[in-house]
Design a protein around this motif. Structure first.
Motif, PDB file in Angstrom:
ATOM      1  N   MET A 293      -2.079   3.354   4.097  1.00  0.00           N
ATOM      2  CA  MET A 293      -3.322   3.614   3.219  1.00  0.00           C
ATOM      3  C   MET A 293      -3.911   4.717   3.328  1.00  0.00           C
ATOM      4  SD  MET A 293      -6.533   0.834   2.459  1.00  0.00           S
ATOM      5  CE  MET A 293      -5.715  -0.019   1.517  1.00  0.00           C
TER       6      MET A 293
ATOM      7  N   CYS B  94       0.876  -1.278  -0.140  1.00  0.00           N
ATOM      8  CA  CYS B  94      -0.054   0.178   0.001  1.00  0.00           C
ATOM      9  C   CYS B  94       0.938   1.187   0.038  1.00  0.00           C
ATOM     10  CB  CYS B  94      -0.921  -0.116   1.170  1.00  0.00           C
ATOM     11  SG  CYS B  94      -2.105  -1.437   1.302  1.00  0.00           S
TER      12      CYS B  94
ATOM     13  N   ILE C 181      -0.157  -1.560   5.473  1.00  0.00           N
ATOM     14  CA  ILE C 181      -1.804  -0.932   5.536  1.00  0.00           C
ATOM     15  C   ILE C 181      -1.808   0.002   6.135  1.00  0.00           C
ATOM     16  CG2 ILE C 181      -2.246  -2.194   7.803  1.00  0.00           C
ATOM     17  CD1 ILE C 181      -4.552  -2.000   4.712  1.00  0.00           C
TER      18      ILE C 181
ATOM     19  N   SER D 197      -3.271  -8.501   6.557  1.00  0.00           N
ATOM     20  CA  SER D 197      -2.655  -7.136   6.265  1.00  0.00           C
ATOM     21  C   SER D 197      -1.265  -7.240   7.280  1.00  0.00           C
ATOM     22  CB  SER D 197      -3.603  -5.996   6.874  1.00  0.00           C
ATOM     23  OG  SER D 197      -4.357  -6.204   8.031  1.00  0.00           O
TER      24      SER D 197
ATOM     25  N   LEU E  29      -2.163  -7.286   2.235  1.00  0.00           N
ATOM     26  CA  LEU E  29      -2.032  -5.612   2.041  1.00  0.00           C
ATOM     27  C   LEU E  29      -1.036  -5.463   3.133  1.00  0.00           C
ATOM     28  CD1 LEU E  29      -5.857  -4.749   2.146  1.00  0.00           C
ATOM     29  CD2 LEU E  29      -4.278  -5.182   0.197  1.00  0.00           C
TER      30      LEU E  29
ATOM     31  N   LEU F  29      -6.393  -1.958  -6.670  1.00  0.00           N
ATOM     32  CA  LEU F  29      -7.187  -3.046  -5.715  1.00  0.00           C
ATOM     33  C   LEU F  29      -8.519  -3.358  -6.512  1.00  0.00           C
ATOM     34  CD1 LEU F  29      -6.676  -1.356  -2.426  1.00  0.00           C
ATOM     35  CD2 LEU F  29      -5.654  -3.176  -3.367  1.00  0.00           C
TER      36      LEU F  29
END
Length: 471
Positions: free
Chosen positions: A266, A218, A263, A300, A260, A230
Motif C-alpha cells: 500500500m 492492495c 498490505i 490484513s 486487505l 476503498l
C-alpha cells in the motif's frame, strides 16, 4: 403377508428387450431428453428427442458406451462416487450446452445398477428465458441473497484448513482466539501458505459472520485508484466518475470484515488515510467533505517483513502498530512436518471433483517425492502439481511418472511407473514431451513463441503436439 417389493438383484429384473421397448413407448413421446444406461455405462434406452439433440439416430446410439457418444460425459465419474449430479451445466461433444441431471440407481447393497439422465434445458438461453419469465419476488430475493453472499461472504471455515503439525495447530488456535475479538488481525506468511483461507475462517468464526466479508488486494489496484476503491467517490469527483458516485469497499463491509491482502504494497499516502479510518472509525469519499461512520474489523495480510519496511521508511510505524494487534504467522509447507500427506489426500479429492476425473490414489513412491520436495510455492504449488498429475493419469492412481521432472528428478527418467528399466527411446520421448509441456505453460499456449524458444519449426512443434496428445 406377501412382500410386493421389487428385488433389483433378482434375475427377472433385467433390461429385457420387452422392458426396453416398454420404456421407449413411455418416454419417446416425452419432449424432455432422457437416457438410461447400465452399470457398464452402455446405453440401453434413449428417447428420440435426446438422440436428435446429440445429432445421432437412436439405432446409432443404443448399445454403445456413453463415452463413445459424448466424450465429455461424467456418468463414469458419477458411478464411481455414487452421488447424483443435479442441475449441472454440461457441454456436449457436438457443442450444445445444457442443464442436466445424472442420477445413479443403487441396489440394496449400495452398488450401482443403472444410470438415469435427463436434460432439463437444452441450451442456456432457454434456461435464462425460464428465469426471466418467472421473476417472482421471492425467487428474486433468494437469488440476490445468494449472489450477495458469493460476492461479499466468506467461503471458508476452520474445517477448510487442513493440518496437524505443531505450527499449524498453533496458528489455528491463535486464529480462533482472534475471531472472538473485534481487534485488527495481521496475517504473516509466505505466498501460497493460505493467508486468505485464514482470513475467511476468522470472519466466519466471529460474531460478524452474517455481515459482509469484503476482499481487497492492495497490490493489484493502481495507487491512483486505491483511494476511490476503498472509500468510494461522489458524482463528479473526477473525470470519468460514474453518475451517482460509487460506494467504497469500507462502506460495503460496514458491520463485517474487510480483508486487505498485500498490505505491505500500500502506498504511503494511502497508509495515512487508512490510519485515520482505524483511529476515527469513519471514512470520507473522494470529492466529499462529509464523513461516514463505519464499523469494520480489518484483517490484513502480507508476505513481506513489515518491521524492515518500517525501518526503511516504506511503511508507517503508527499504522504497523495499529494493524499488529493480533499477529498470526502462517507456517510454510516446508515447516509443516506431517501435513503433506493430509493435504495431498484432500487436494486430490478436490481437484478430481473439479476436473470430473476419478483419481483417488497416489503411489508410495510418488508420495515420497512430494514429501521430500521443498515446496517454495507452498500449498498453491502442491495443488498445481496434483492438478497436472490428475490430468495426465489414465487410471485412478498418481505415479512418479505423472509428476513434473523438477520433483521426481532422475528416478522417473530411468524407471517406468511399474518399476521396470525404460528404453533410451522412451526416456528421450518423455524428456521431449515434458520440455514441450513446460515451455507451452511458460508461453501460456503460444505455439509460435514455444517453437522459437525450442529452436524448432512450427510444423515440427505441431507434429510433436499431435504425437504426444498435448492439445
Amino acid at each position: 403377508m406377501k412382500d410386493d417389493r421389487i428385488n433389483l438383484q433378482a434375475p427377472e429384473f433385467l433390461l429385457t428387450d420387452y422392458l426396453v421397448s416398454t420404456l421407449e413407448k413411455i418416454f419417446d413421446p416425452v419432449p424432455v431428453p432422457i437416457i438410461l444406461i447400465d452399470k457398464k455405462t452402455e446405453i440401453k434406452m434413449i428417447n428420440r428427442v435426446f438422440a436428435n439433440y446429440l445429432e445421432f439416430t437412436k439405432e446409432e446410439i443404443i448399445g454403445r458406451k456413453v463415452k463413445e457418444v459424448d466424450k465429455n460425459s461424467r456418468f463414469p465419474y458419477v458411478f464411481k462416487t455414487k452421488k447424483a449430479e443435479i442441475a449441472w451445466k454440461h457441454k456436449f461433444e457436438n457443442g450444445h450446452t445444457g442443464i442436466v441431471h445424472r442420477i445413479p440407481v443403487l441396489d440394496d447393497q449400495g452398488e450401482v445398477i443403472f444410470g438415469f439422465g435427463m436434460v432439463l434445458f437444452e441450451d442456456l438461453e432457454e434456461f435464462k428465458d425460464i428465469i426471466n419469465k418467472n421473476k417472482l419476488l421471492e425467487s428474486e430475493l433468494h437469488l440476490y441473497k445468494r449472489q450477495l453472499q458469493k460476492i461479499q461472504g466468506a467461503k471458508y471455515s476452520w474445517e477448510s484448513i487442513v493440518g496437524q503439525s505443531e505450527k499449524m495447530v498453533q496458528a489455528k488456535y491463535m486464529s480462533r482466539r482472534a475471531a472472538q475479538t473485534n481487534s485488527n488481525v495481521l496475517l504473516l506468511g509466505k505466498s501460497g501458505t493460505g493467508k486468505e483461507l485464514f482470513a475467511h475462517a476468522i470472519h466466519n468464526g466471529s460474531s460478524r459472520k452474517h455481515a459482509p466479508f469484503v476482499k481487497v488486494n492492495c497490490a493489484a489496484i493502481p495507487a491512483e485508484l486505491l483511494e476511490s476503491e476503498l472509500f468510494g467517490y461522489e458524482e463528479g469527483a473526477f473525470t470519468g466518475a460514474k453518475k451517482g458516485g460509487k460506494v467504497g469497499k469500507f462502506q460495503l463491509a460496514n458491520g463485517g470484515s474487510i480483508f486487505l491482502d498485500e498490505i505491505g504494497d500500500m502506498p504511503l499516502k494511502m497508509q495515512a488515510k487508512l490510519l485515520r479510518v482505524l483511529q476515527e472509525h469513519e471514512i470520507e469519499k473522494v470529492g466529499s467533505n462529509n464523513t461516514i461512520k463505519v464499523d469494520v474489523r480489518v484483517i490484513s495480510a502480507t508476505n513481506q517483513k513489515l518491521l524492515e519496511l518500517v525501518k526503511e521508511g516504506k511503511f508507517r510505524e503508527d499504522l504497523y502498530y495499529r494493524l499488529n494487534v493480533m499477529t498470526i504467522e502462517i507456517p510454510s509447507l516446508k515447516e509443516r512436518e506431517g501435513d503433506i500427506g493430509l493435504l495431498t489426500e484432500k487436494l486430490i479429492k478436490k481437484v478430481s471433483k473439479e476436473i470430473g476425473k476419478h483419481v483417488d490414489k497416489i503411489s508410495p513412491k510418488a508420495m515420497d517425492f512430494l514429501q521430500t520436495h521443498d515446496w517454495p510455492g507452498n500449498v498453491r504449488e502442491l495443488e498445481n502439481v496434483l492438478e497436472r498429475a490428475i490430468n495426465l493419469v489414465e487410471g485412478d492412481t498418481i505415479m512418479p511418472v505423472h509428476l513434473p521432472v523438477y520433483i521426481n528428478k532422475k528416478e522417473v527418467a530411468v524407471y517406468s511407473y511399474e518399476g521396470n528399466m525404460r528404453t533410451l527411446k522412451s526416456i528421450i520421448e518423455e524428456t521431449e514431451k515434458e520440455t514441450i509441456v513446460r515451455t507451452l505453460e511458460y508461453t501460456k499456449g503460444n505455439k509460435l513463441q514455444t517453437a522459437k524458444l525450442l529452436n524448432i519449426s512450427r510444423s515440427s512443434l505441431y507434429d510433436k503436439i499431435e504425437r504426444y496428445c498435448l492439445e
